[in-house]
Design a protein around this motif. Sequence first.
Motif, mmCIF file in Angstrom:
data_model
loop_
_atom_site.group_PDB
_atom_site.id
_atom_site.type_symbol
_atom_site.label_atom_id
_atom_site.label_comp_id
_atom_site.label_asym_id
_atom_site.label_seq_id
_atom_site.Cartn_x
_atom_site.Cartn_y
_atom_site.Cartn_z
ATOM 1 N N PRO A 1 0.827 -1.205 0.000
ATOM 2 C CA PRO A 1 0.000 0.000 0.000
ATOM 3 C C PRO A 1 0.857 1.248 0.000
ATOM 4 O O PRO A 1 2.022 1.230 0.425
ATOM 5 N N VAL B 1 -1.219 2.156 -5.017
ATOM 6 C CA VAL B 1 -0.855 0.869 -4.447
ATOM 7 C C VAL B 1 0.040 0.156 -5.447
ATOM 8 O O VAL B 1 -0.249 0.128 -6.634
ATOM 9 N N ASN C 1 -6.765 3.474 -5.623
ATOM 10 C CA ASN C 1 -7.724 2.683 -4.863
ATOM 11 C C ASN C 1 -8.953 2.336 -5.700
ATOM 12 O O ASN C 1 -9.499 1.232 -5.592
ATOM 13 N N SER D 1 -6.579 -0.324 1.057
ATOM 14 C CA SER D 1 -6.244 1.045 1.394
ATOM 15 C C SER D 1 -5.630 1.084 2.786
ATOM 16 O O SER D 1 -5.852 0.217 3.613
#
Length: 336
Positions: A247, A255, A310, A328
């Motif tokens: 992340p 990410v 995300n 997340s």
Amino acid sequence: MRRPAALLFPAAVALTCLPFAFSCRAKPRLPAWVQAAPGDSLAAVSGEAGWMLAHKEVQSLISRDPMVERALDLFLQKAHINPRSETGRVTFHLIGLPSKGEETLQKGLEHALIQLNQFKDPVALIGALAESFPQEGSLRIQGRDWPLYVILDIEMKGMKAHIRAASDEKGQVWIGSLDALNHLAAKANLGSLPDAALAAEWINPKAPFQGYLQPEPLLGGLRKHLEESLVKDLPQGVTALFWSITPGEGKDDPVRFELALAGSPEGINQVSPWLQRLVAAANAIQGTPGSAPELLQEKRRVGLRCALTNEQLKLVMEKLGQPGFSFSLPQGGRKA
């Protein structure tokens, strides 16, 4: 679908965001959890203890199997382990699929194993294990006798399951039913399998979240649950799939995602359209500049690395049969 599969398989097909660690110059060392995992592991999810046990989506997955959740919680409490300050890894393995009609408590627990390793103080971990749980015999694993400790015995509707922990002197711990633990004694480890080793070399061994699946047997047993996903379209001959996830430092940061597949040359030659569909799913949502995916291919393996927002991650997960599964950053950020 059986509970262990409900726990492990959804995360195991979460091919969504990882670190970038490809290199043609030198082969990276295999992740430690892969080196020790049983060769008949069909799927696994592995992560830093603090990350795995504090992340709400992972907690939701664990809670789908109350007996696995209970055994792990009991072990952590009695061994005085604080997941938030721990640096070790926790890995959940699916080591088989229950046959039709095998929906009993005992048969369900036969197919799940919990692996704990790389903890910051292995001596203290083994000491706490010995002090908190009674020893009951031993199990020969990897050529050595590992002591067995009683975690709990479960009896429900006339069925019994005996949950034990096996540990070596280096602080590696396995938790599962006696039947599940016997897989460790009877099978070669996952890292010794050629295709698994090839794919595992192309993920970041230090990524906070990693996973594996063996596509063909999983598709054979769980195909009806994958009809709307891309996993069902993997070509024949792809025998190992590894992924890793890192992340971003902030909740809006991209990410990092790595995916590696290995198998027969024929299977790898046919996997490009599948990867293109996976990338197209992400590109359906506007990405950030410089986030174009990179592809690396050899005769028996192929790798993909990219950065996803995300929102892109959510869409990719839907295409992989995992709607709502997000990585997340938890509130407060991830510790370095």
